[in-house]
Design an enzyme around this catalytic site. Structure first.
Site, PDB file in Angstrom:
ATOM      1  N   GLU A  51       0.882  -1.483   0.073  1.00  0.00           N
ATOM      2  CA  GLU A  51       0.200   0.116   0.038  1.00  0.00           C
ATOM      3  C   GLU A  51       0.807   1.251   0.146  1.00  0.00           C
ATOM      4  OE1 GLU A  51      -2.787   2.562   2.929  1.00  0.00           O
ATOM      5  OE2 GLU A  51      -2.696   0.311   3.495  1.00  0.00           O
TER       6      GLU A  51
ATOM      7  N   ARG B 246       0.419  10.364   0.044  1.00  0.00           N
ATOM      8  CA  ARG B 246       0.937  11.482   0.903  1.00  0.00           C
ATOM      9  C   ARG B 246       1.867  12.486   0.667  1.00  0.00           C
ATOM     10  NH1 ARG B 246       0.448   8.171   6.885  1.00  0.00           N
ATOM     11  NH2 ARG B 246      -1.456   7.060   6.381  1.00  0.00           N
TER      12      ARG B 246
ATOM     13  N   LYS C  59     -11.559  -1.760   6.129  1.00  0.00           N
ATOM     14  CA  LYS C  59     -10.243  -1.405   6.941  1.00  0.00           C
ATOM     15  C   LYS C  59     -10.756  -0.908   8.286  1.00  0.00           C
ATOM     16  CE  LYS C  59      -6.753   2.291   6.824  1.00  0.00           C
ATOM     17  NZ  LYS C  59      -5.855   3.122   6.093  1.00  0.00           N
TER      18      LYS C  59
END
Length: 212
Positions: A47, A51, A134
């Protein structure tokens, strides 16, 4: 791609290994070598969080690494979903879930791990067809004890918890029936990446594989 199909594909990815590395990549030069190190250690699902300025380029680079299954994390908007899919992401992860974000994942056929932190959020996503979710932020939202408790009234949902999970507490989660895998950043320390110490990252990945 409807939510049921998204969850089916997300479950397949989550079952590849007990840990999905959560990666913040600041230097694009690290992307290929990092992916190779993690895959070599036995962690193929990666993943990459959106950001940093080079995150999408990192996904493009890592998607070419044999054996890797690269996804995009921190999906917040439909534009994020579109860009992640175009970059080669095979799955998406979001800290929460909004109608527009879910619609975009359906439109762009990107399997999503939508974020939930409360029973009501879990139930709302389940009602739509998301049976794989999640749980975030895991430790701050109640940790393994919370997920164990929620598994009794809502056994239909399986989770990939992320947030505050480390080698020390990962097994607390992985031992639960409703946990497919955990997400964690400890397998790719910034210090090791800065030094180009890919052997250490491979060793940490191999250690993570042995958690289950």
């Amino acid at each position: 791609m409807n939510p049921t199909e998204q969850s089916r594909l997300a479950a397949e990815i989550c079952r590849l290994a007990p840990v999905v590395p959560v990666l913040v990549i600041d230097d694009l030069a690290h992307a290929k070598l990092l992916a190779e190190a993690l895959v070599k250690g036995g962690l193929p699902a990666l993943e990459v969080t959106l950001r940093t300025a080079c995150a999408l380029d990192a996904i493009r680079t890592m998607a070419e690494v044999p054996g890797g299954v690269v996804g995009a994390g921190t999906l917040l908007t439909p534009a994020d979903v579109k860009a992640a899919k175009a970059a080669g992401a095979k799955f998406g992860v979001s800290p929460g879930a909004t109608e527009r974000l879910l619609d975009a994942c359906a439109e762009y056929e990107l399997p999503l791990l939508p974020g939930a932190a409360t029973a009501s959020e879990v139930m709302a996503l389940l009602e739509m067809g998301y049976t794989v979710q999640k749980f975030f932020p895991a430790e701050q939202a109640g940790g393994a004890a919370y997920l164990k408790s929620i598994g009794s009234p809502i056994p239909q949902v399986s989770f990939c918890p992320t947030g505050g999970i480390s080698l020390k507490n990962a097994r607390d989660y992985l031992g639960l029936k409703n946990i497919l895998c955990v997400g964690g950043s400890w397998v790719a320390p910034k210090e090791a990446m800065a030094k180009g110490d890919w052997a250490t990252i491979t060793a940490l990945a191999a250690e993570a594989v042995r958690l289950r």
